[in-house]
Design a protein around this motif. Structure first.
Motif, PDB file in Angstrom:
ATOM      1  N   GLN A 199       0.857  -1.183   0.000  1.00  0.00           N
ATOM      2  CA  GLN A 199       0.000   0.000   0.000  1.00  0.00           C
ATOM      3  C   GLN A 199       0.889   1.228   0.000  1.00  0.00           C
ATOM      4  OE1 GLN A 199      -2.476   0.576   3.415  1.00  0.00           O
ATOM      5  NE2 GLN A 199      -3.884   1.926   2.364  1.00  0.00           N
ATOM      6  N   THR A 200       0.503   2.216  -0.789  1.00  0.00           N
ATOM      7  CA  THR A 200       1.256   3.459  -0.776  1.00  0.00           C
ATOM      8  C   THR A 200       1.053   4.154   0.566  1.00  0.00           C
ATOM      9  OG1 THR A 200      -0.626   4.548  -1.800  1.00  0.00           O
ATOM     10  CG2 THR A 200       1.111   3.779  -3.259  1.00  0.00           C
ATOM     11  N   PRO A 201       2.010   4.961   0.986  1.00  0.00           N
ATOM     12  CA  PRO A 201       1.871   5.649   2.269  1.00  0.00           C
ATOM     13  C   PRO A 201       0.586   6.456   2.338  1.00  0.00           C
ATOM     14  CG  PRO A 201       4.090   5.911   1.404  1.00  0.00           C
ATOM     15  CD  PRO A 201       3.282   5.267   0.319  1.00  0.00           C
ATOM     16  N   GLU A 202       0.027   6.542   3.526  1.00  0.00           N
ATOM     17  CA  GLU A 202      -1.192   7.319   3.695  1.00  0.00           C
ATOM     18  C   GLU A 202      -0.914   8.794   3.401  1.00  0.00           C
ATOM     19  OE1 GLU A 202      -2.948   6.656   7.468  1.00  0.00           O
ATOM     20  OE2 GLU A 202      -3.561   4.608   6.975  1.00  0.00           O
ATOM     21  N   PRO A 203      -1.891   9.497   2.805  1.00  0.00           N
ATOM     22  CA  PRO A 203      -1.657  10.902   2.434  1.00  0.00           C
ATOM     23  C   PRO A 203      -1.443  11.774   3.654  1.00  0.00           C
ATOM     24  CG  PRO A 203      -3.974  10.317   2.172  1.00  0.00           C
ATOM     25  CD  PRO A 203      -3.250   9.032   2.445  1.00  0.00           C
ATOM     26  N   THR A 204      -0.673  12.824   3.439  1.00  0.00           N
ATOM     27  CA  THR A 204      -0.435  13.816   4.487  1.00  0.00           C
ATOM     28  C   THR A 204      -1.050  15.162   4.118  1.00  0.00           C
ATOM     29  OG1 THR A 204       1.694  14.358   3.471  1.00  0.00           O
ATOM     30  CG2 THR A 204       1.704  12.695   5.223  1.00  0.00           C
ATOM     31  N   ALA A 205      -1.728  15.198   2.981  1.00  0.00           N
ATOM     32  CA  ALA A 205      -2.407  16.413   2.523  1.00  0.00           C
ATOM     33  C   ALA A 205      -3.506  15.991   1.559  1.00  0.00           C
ATOM     34  CB  ALA A 205      -1.412  17.355   1.839  1.00  0.00           C
ATOM     35  N   GLU A 206      -4.252  16.968   1.036  1.00  0.00           N
ATOM     36  CA  GLU A 206      -5.291  16.652   0.065  1.00  0.00           C
ATOM     37  C   GLU A 206      -4.694  15.927  -1.140  1.00  0.00           C
ATOM     38  OE1 GLU A 206      -7.363  20.173  -1.037  1.00  0.00           O
ATOM     39  OE2 GLU A 206      -8.516  20.264   0.830  1.00  0.00           O
ATOM     40  N   THR A 207      -5.469  15.007  -1.713  1.00  0.00           N
ATOM     41  CA  THR A 207      -4.984  14.250  -2.859  1.00  0.00           C
ATOM     42  C   THR A 207      -5.925  14.424  -4.048  1.00  0.00           C
ATOM     43  OG1 THR A 207      -6.158  12.300  -2.042  1.00  0.00           O
ATOM     44  CG2 THR A 207      -3.807  12.481  -1.498  1.00  0.00           C
ATOM     45  N   LEU A 208      -5.372  14.167  -5.221  1.00  0.00           N
ATOM     46  CA  LEU A 208      -6.118  14.176  -6.466  1.00  0.00           C
ATOM     47  C   LEU A 208      -6.192  12.732  -6.945  1.00  0.00           C
ATOM     48  CD1 LEU A 208      -7.278  16.247  -8.578  1.00  0.00           C
ATOM     49  CD2 LEU A 208      -5.077  16.056  -9.747  1.00  0.00           C
ATOM     50  N   GLY A 221      -6.859   5.458  -9.172  1.00  0.00           N
ATOM     51  CA  GLY A 221      -5.908   5.699  -8.105  1.00  0.00           C
ATOM     52  C   GLY A 221      -5.482   7.153  -8.065  1.00  0.00           C
ATOM     53  N   VAL A 222      -4.416   7.413  -7.328  1.00  0.00           N
ATOM     54  CA  VAL A 222      -3.924   8.768  -7.108  1.00  0.00           C
ATOM     55  C   VAL A 222      -3.243   9.282  -8.376  1.00  0.00           C
ATOM     56  CG1 VAL A 222      -2.300  10.174  -5.775  1.00  0.00           C
ATOM     57  CG2 VAL A 222      -3.669   8.418  -4.635  1.00  0.00           C
ATOM     58  N   VAL A 223      -3.517  10.540  -8.709  1.00  0.00           N
ATOM     59  CA  VAL A 223      -2.874  11.199  -9.839  1.00  0.00           C
ATOM     60  C   VAL A 223      -1.473  11.642  -9.411  1.00  0.00           C
ATOM     61  CG1 VAL A 223      -3.024  13.131 -11.462  1.00  0.00           C
ATOM     62  CG2 VAL A 223      -5.114  11.985 -10.672  1.00  0.00           C
ATOM     63  N   GLU A 224      -0.473  11.242 -10.170  1.00  0.00           N
ATOM     64  CA  GLU A 224       0.905  11.596  -9.840  1.00  0.00           C
ATOM     65  C   GLU A 224       1.173  13.062 -10.178  1.00  0.00           C
ATOM     66  OE1 GLU A 224       2.802   9.648  -8.258  1.00  0.00           O
ATOM     67  OE2 GLU A 224       1.666   7.776  -8.434  1.00  0.00           O
ATOM     68  N   PRO A 225       2.166  13.697  -9.518  1.00  0.00           N
ATOM     69  CA  PRO A 225       2.512  15.089  -9.842  1.00  0.00           C
ATOM     70  C   PRO A 225       2.838  15.241 -11.327  1.00  0.00           C
ATOM     71  CG  PRO A 225       3.600  14.403  -7.814  1.00  0.00           C
ATOM     72  CD  PRO A 225       2.959  13.175  -8.391  1.00  0.00           C
ATOM     73  N   GLY A 226       2.239  16.253 -11.945  1.00  0.00           N
ATOM     74  CA  GLY A 226       2.493  16.505 -13.355  1.00  0.00           C
ATOM     75  C   GLY A 226       1.708  15.626 -14.303  1.00  0.00           C
ATOM     76  N   GLU A 227       0.778  14.810 -13.781  1.00  0.00           N
ATOM     77  CA  GLU A 227       0.014  13.877 -14.615  1.00  0.00           C
ATOM     78  C   GLU A 227      -1.411  14.391 -14.786  1.00  0.00           C
ATOM     79  OE1 GLU A 227      -0.469   9.019 -14.790  1.00  0.00           O
ATOM     80  OE2 GLU A 227      -0.561  10.016 -12.835  1.00  0.00           O
ATOM     81  N   PRO A 282      -5.370  14.044 -15.010  1.00  0.00           N
ATOM     82  CA  PRO A 282      -6.260  13.085 -14.338  1.00  0.00           C
ATOM     83  C   PRO A 282      -6.760  11.965 -15.247  1.00  0.00           C
ATOM     84  CG  PRO A 282      -6.766  15.305 -13.615  1.00  0.00           C
ATOM     85  CD  PRO A 282      -5.767  15.437 -14.722  1.00  0.00           C
ATOM     86  N   ALA A 283      -7.191  12.302 -16.464  1.00  0.00           N
ATOM     87  CA  ALA A 283      -7.702  11.259 -17.359  1.00  0.00           C
ATOM     88  C   ALA A 283      -6.615  10.253 -17.705  1.00  0.00           C
ATOM     89  CB  ALA A 283      -8.276  11.883 -18.630  1.00  0.00           C
ATOM     90  N   ARG A 284      -5.392  10.740 -17.930  1.00  0.00           N
ATOM     91  CA  ARG A 284      -4.266   9.846 -18.239  1.00  0.00           C
ATOM     92  C   ARG A 284      -3.928   8.978 -17.038  1.00  0.00           C
ATOM     93  NH1 ARG A 284      -3.249   9.742 -23.775  1.00  0.00           N
ATOM     94  NH2 ARG A 284      -3.677  11.839 -24.612  1.00  0.00           N
ATOM     95  N   ALA A 285      -4.079   9.559 -15.845  1.00  0.00           N
ATOM     96  CA  ALA A 285      -3.838   8.763 -14.630  1.00  0.00           C
ATOM     97  C   ALA A 285      -4.836   7.623 -14.546  1.00  0.00           C
ATOM     98  CB  ALA A 285      -3.923   9.654 -13.393  1.00  0.00           C
ATOM     99  N   GLY A 286      -6.120   7.919 -14.867  1.00  0.00           N
ATOM    100  CA  GLY A 286      -7.123   6.867 -14.860  1.00  0.00           C
ATOM    101  C   GLY A 286      -6.796   5.769 -15.845  1.00  0.00           C
ATOM    102  N   MET A 287      -6.329   6.144 -17.054  1.00  0.00           N
ATOM    103  CA  MET A 287      -5.944   5.148 -18.050  1.00  0.00           C
ATOM    104  C   MET A 287      -4.784   4.293 -17.551  1.00  0.00           C
ATOM    105  SD  MET A 287      -6.140   7.562 -21.469  1.00  0.00           S
ATOM    106  CE  MET A 287      -5.821   6.211 -22.629  1.00  0.00           C
ATOM    107  N   ARG A 288      -3.803   4.935 -16.929  1.00  0.00           N
ATOM    108  CA  ARG A 288      -2.646   4.197 -16.405  1.00  0.00           C
ATOM    109  C   ARG A 288      -3.064   3.204 -15.327  1.00  0.00           C
ATOM    110  NH1 ARG A 288      -0.367   5.129 -11.873  1.00  0.00           N
ATOM    111  NH2 ARG A 288      -1.078   7.309 -11.721  1.00  0.00           N
TER     112      ARG A 288
END
Length: 345
Positions: free
Chosen positions: A192-201, A230-236, A238-244
């Motif tokens: 599991q990725t680390p739990e967020p420490t701030a708002e996430t996209l 899942g979580v959108v990576e920095p610089g990514e 959102p739609a491409r993140a969903g596809m990934r």
């Protein structure tokens, strides 16, 4: 590191755990049952009365993880945890939470013949000065032999088994130590990725079968079903993140960028931070594609296509609200802007 001793009630977990703390230098006994006892004092009686087992309380599962992390930070070494976990989704949630804190878990199953388990359970005398409480413990142990038997298939496939039928607690502990040191009891694969420490996209993708049912997946690392995503990576984008995420989670390469259905602002809800949630329309999967869905065992336990009504029994409330508005947006052919699951604007 944690050495988690699982098994039926009366399998010898506590006595074996005590021996383990003598055999493993710098180890500490950590019994999560203590947290259940504390919750009886902290939670309103009405809330406690709503569950038959403190393991059914989400706060218990979270505190088990938090207390383990705090203990390891305080004393270091190895935690020896004697705790029965018969529900796979609870094991997944707890071990996933530990993995998020970079804590390895060696999962050990102490097995025993059912006849022996029943003999041990019938002979338990937990409270010498309270026969009624002792009888209650005996009934509890006996009542859970059936659920233990039902859980054995996944337990045996997940944990390193030690047959305790003819072993003393010391001998069982010695076998556990040998399995851990020799690598036979490998670290649990749940990640599991680390739990967020701030708002996430985060971005999810709705995929449909030819009957227009929507695809849901069952993550190993959190309770409740979910959409692929899942979580959108920095610089990514959102739609491409969903596809990934769809490609990584279920092995489906979407041929084009999916269109937006809803964007939902999820407010902070301690201990969560909330953030922006996107849901996209990935379209219909042909029958051949649906038949070749892949699941990485460490992240997803299962998948299924469901109707909107069937989704109501699987999704947590906030995800269900998001799904329902996404389906309405799909019907209307226009995206919706949500705040906390409610359309605005």
């Amino acid at each position: 590191m944690i050495v988690w001793l699982n098994g039926a009630f009366s399998a010898g977990k506590t006595s074996t755990a005590q021996e383990l703390t003598e055999l493993i230098p710098g180890s500490t006994l950590y019994d999560p049952e203590v947290i259940g006892g504390v919750l009886r004092h902290l939670l309103p009686p009405k809330r406690m009365g709503e569950v038959g087992d403190f393991q059914d309380l989400p706060i218990w599962r979270r505190l088990v993880v938090d207390a383990a992390a705090a203990l390891l930070a305080e004393v270091g070494g190895v935690l020896v945890v004697p705790m029965t976990l018969l529900r796979q989704e609870y094991r997944d949630e707890i071990f996933g939470g530990l993995a998020a804190r970079r804590i390895q878990v060696r999962h050990i199953l102490l097995t025993a013949d059912e006849t022996i388990l029943r003999e041990r359970a019938a002979g338990r005398e937990e409270f010498a000065d309270d026969s009624e409480r002792s009888a209650s413990v005996r009934r509890w142990a006996l009542d859970h032999i059936g659920p233990y038997r039902a859980a054995l298939p996944w337990l045996r496939s997940d944990a390193f088994a030690v047959d305790t039928d003819e072993l003393t607690p010391r001998e069982a502990a010695e076998q556990v130590v040998e399995a851990v040191r020799g690598g036979a009891a490998a670290p649990c694969e749940i990640v599991q990725t680390p739990e967020p420490t701030a708002e996430t996209l985060a971005a999810g993708v709705l995929l449909f079968d030819e009957a227009d049912r929507v695809l849901l997946v069952d993550p190993t690392y959190k309770p409740g079903w979910e959409f692929p995503g899942g979580v959108v990576e920095p610089g990514e984008a959102p739609a491409r993140a969903g596809m990934r995420e769809v490609a990584e989670e279920i092995g489906i390469e979407l041929p084009s960028v999916p269109r937006l259905l809803v964007v939902d602002w999820e407010p902070p809800k301690p201990p969560g931070y909330g953030g922006m949630r996107f849901l996209f329309d990935g379209g219909r999967l042909p029958g051949a594609d649906a038949d070749r869905l892949l699941l990485p065992g460490a992240e997803l336990r299962g998948w299924r296509f469901v109707t909107e009504d069937e989704a109501a029994s699987l999704l947590p409330p906030e995800r269900l609200r998001r799904l329902r508005w996404a389906l309405r947006a799909r019907e209307q052919g226009r995206p919706l802007n949500l705040e906390a699951g409610v359309p605005v604007g």
